[in-house]
Enzyme design. Structure first.
Site, PDB file in Angstrom:
ATOM      1  N   LYS A  54      49.268  40.841  29.544  1.00 12.15           N
ATOM      2  CA  LYS A  54      49.433  39.306  29.852  1.00 12.15           C
ATOM      3  C   LYS A  54      48.464  38.763  28.602  1.00 12.15           C
ATOM      4  O   LYS A  54      48.959  37.688  27.777  1.00 12.15           O
ATOM      5  CB  LYS A  54      49.377  38.902  31.209  1.00 12.15           C
ATOM      6  CG  LYS A  54      50.583  39.383  32.108  1.00 12.15           C
ATOM      7  CD  LYS A  54      50.134  38.911  33.674  1.00 12.15           C
ATOM      8  CE  LYS A  54      51.152  39.611  34.400  1.00 12.15           C
ATOM      9  NZ  LYS A  54      51.039  39.331  35.916  1.00 12.15           N
ATOM     10  N   GLN A  98      46.338  37.599  40.075  1.00 15.05           N
ATOM     11  CA  GLN A  98      47.141  38.657  40.081  1.00 15.05           C
ATOM     12  C   GLN A  98      47.566  39.225  41.442  1.00 15.05           C
ATOM     13  O   GLN A  98      46.204  39.418  42.120  1.00 15.05           O
ATOM     14  CB  GLN A  98      46.597  39.774  39.218  1.00 15.05           C
ATOM     15  CG  GLN A  98      47.137  40.929  38.872  1.00 15.05           C
ATOM     16  CD  GLN A  98      48.601  40.849  38.191  1.00 15.05           C
ATOM     17  OE1 GLN A  98      49.055  40.095  37.513  1.00 15.05           O
ATOM     18  NE2 GLN A  98      49.572  41.898  38.246  1.00 15.05           N
ATOM     19  N   ASP A 121      53.196  31.374  37.643  1.00 14.27           N
ATOM     20  CA  ASP A 121      54.028  32.390  38.324  1.00 14.27           C
ATOM     21  C   ASP A 121      55.344  31.747  38.969  1.00 14.27           C
ATOM     22  O   ASP A 121      56.129  32.868  39.464  1.00 14.27           O
ATOM     23  CB  ASP A 121      53.272  33.214  39.326  1.00 14.27           C
ATOM     24  CG  ASP A 121      52.552  34.429  38.774  1.00 14.27           C
ATOM     25  OD1 ASP A 121      53.154  35.015  37.971  1.00 14.27           O
ATOM     26  OD2 ASP A 121      51.449  34.870  39.080  1.00 14.27           O
TER      27      ASP A 121
HETATM   28  N1  GUN Z   1      51.993  41.482  40.699  1.00 13.38           N
HETATM   29  C1  GUN Z   1      53.101  42.356  40.203  1.00 13.38           C
HETATM   30  N2  GUN Z   1      53.959  41.305  39.502  1.00 13.38           N
HETATM   31  C2  GUN Z   1      53.033  40.260  39.613  1.00 13.38           C
HETATM   32  C3  GUN Z   1      53.588  38.854  38.765  1.00 13.38           C
HETATM   33  O1  GUN Z   1      54.578  38.589  38.169  1.00 13.38           O
HETATM   34  N3  GUN Z   1      52.363  37.879  38.954  1.00 13.38           N
HETATM   35  C4  GUN Z   1      51.359  37.917  39.826  1.00 13.38           C
HETATM   36  N4  GUN Z   1      50.337  37.234  39.747  1.00 13.38           N
HETATM   37  N5  GUN Z   1      51.150  39.336  40.287  1.00 13.38           N
HETATM   38  C5  GUN Z   1      52.002  40.395  40.010  1.00 13.38           C
END
Ligand code: GUN
Length: 295
Positions: A54, A98, A121
Site C-alpha cells: 500500500k 490494518q 477503507d
Molecule cells: N486486512 C485485510 N484486508 C484489509 C483491508 O482491506 N484493509 C485493512 N485495513 N485491513 C485489511
C-alpha cells in the site's frame, strides 16, 4: 471450456495511472499532496506485506504516506487516542488501521473511532450504512475493485445469480450488498458462510461466484457450472519447500479444475489483490478532495 484470465494487475495499473494523473492535477492547482496514515499493530507477516504494498503504491501515484507501527501490547485506549490525533490533524486525509488487530482489541470499536470522512477503507458504520442505502460514501476497496474488473471486462451482473462465499465485514458482506442493490449491480445474490449446509448446492447455481473464505482450494471444479465467472479473493500462504520463501500464495479456488469450467477467472496472485490497493489510492484522493463529504 477453458477460462480466460481476468487480469486484475493490469486493470489496477490503469486505475493507478488515472489516480496518478488526478493527483498531479490536484497538486498543480495549488493543493498539497494527499496524505494517508497507516497504523499497523503487531508483527503479523501478512499484514506487513500488505502495508508495504500500500505504501509503495502511494509513493508511485504521488500520495504521501506514513506507517505507524505499534506493539501488539498496545492498549485499546492508546490505539484510539492515536487515531483521534490523526482525526484532528488537517494534514492527514486518510487513516487506515490494518486488520486483523490483536485479540484484546475490538476491531469494530477501533474502526468507529476513525473519523468517517477519513475512513478510506470504507469500514466505518457511517460508510457501510450510506453504501447500503445508496448514498455517496467510501466503498470498501476490495468490493470496489471487483466492480472495476466487471466494468473493464464488460461482465454483466444484472439479473444474474451472484453467489458470495464468505461474509466478512471487509469483503463478503459489503460485496453482497453492492451485488444485490437495484441501483448498483442488480444481481440476485446468495451469501454463503461457514455455517452453510451443502455449499455445492449454492455454488453450482452461480453465474458469478466470488470467494473470500480464506480457505485454500475450498472451491473445486465439481462445485461450479460451465461458464461461471469466478472471482477468487483468497490469498493463502501454503508451505512450499520448492519456493525460496518456503511458501507460495494460493487462492480459495482449486485453479486447475475450476478454470476448466469457468468462462473467466482471476488468478492468485495478480487478480483481486492489486485492485484493493488501487482503490485505496482512489479513496485517499477522494478524501483529500473532500469529494464524498464536503465540509
Ligand atoms: N486486512 C485485510 N484486508 C484489509 C483491508 O482491506 N484493509 C485493512 N485495513 N485491513 C485489511
Amino acid at each position: 471450456m477453458s477460462a480466460s484470465i481476468l487480469d486484475g494487475k493490469m486493470v489496477a495499473g490503469l486505475l493507478r495511472e488515472n489516480v496518478s494523473r488526478d493527483v498531479k492535477r490536484w497538486t498543480e492547482t495549488g493543493n498539497r499532496k494527499p496524505r494517508l496514515q497507516v497504523i499497523l499493530v503487531g508483527d503479523n507477516p501478512g499484514s506487513h506485506t500488505y502495508v508495504s504494498a500500500k505504501t509503495k503504491a502511494c509513493l508511485e501515484v504521488g500520495i504521501d504516506s506514513d506507517t505507524l507501527i505499534l506493539p501488539d501490547t498496545v492498549s485499546d485506549k492508546e490505539l484510539k487516542d492515536t487515531i483521534r490525533q490523526f482525526n484532528n490533524d488537517d494534514a492527514t486525509d486518510g487513516i487506515l488501521v490494518q486488520l486483523p488487530l490483536p485479540q484484546h482489541i475490538d476491531p469494530m470499536s477501533v474502526i468507529e473511532t476513525i473519523d468517517h470522512r477519513k475512513d478510506v477503507d470504507g469500514f466505518h458504520p457511517m460508510n457501510i450504512g450510506r453504501m447500503t442505502t445508496g448514498q455517496p460514501c467510501f466503498r470498501p476497496c476490495t468490493p470496489a475493485g471487483i466492480f472495476e474488473i466487471f466494468n473493464y471486462y464488460s461482465i454483466q451482473t444484472k439479473g444474474k445469480h451472484a453467489v458470495m462465499v464468505g461474509a466478512s465485514n471487509i469483503v463478503g458482506s459489503p460485496m453482497a450488498i453492492l451485488l444485490s442493490r437495484e441501483n448498483d449491480s442488480k444481481a440476485t445474490t446468495t451469501i454463503c458462510h461457514k455455517y452453510t449446509r451443502d455449499l455445492t448446492r449454492h455454488t453450482i447455481d452461480a453465474d458469478i461466484l466470488i470467494v473470500a473464505a480464506g480457505s485454500p482450494g475450498l472451491i473445486t471444479g465439481q462445485m461450479v457450472k460451465e461458464g461461471v465467472v469466478v472471482i477468487d479473493v483468497g490469498i493463502n500462504r501454503v508451505a512450499d519447500n520448492q519456493s525460496e520463501k518456503g511458501y507460495r500464495l494460493t487462492g480459495d479456488c482449486e485453479f486447475d479444475s475450476v478454470s476448466k469450467k469457468a468462462s473467466w477467472i482471476t488468478p492468485v496472485p495478480g487478480g483481486v489483490g492489486p485492485l484493493t490497493v488501487a482503490m485505496l489510492m482512489k479513496n485517499t484522493l477522494l478524501a483529500a478532495k473532500k469529494s464524498i463529504y464536503p465540509v
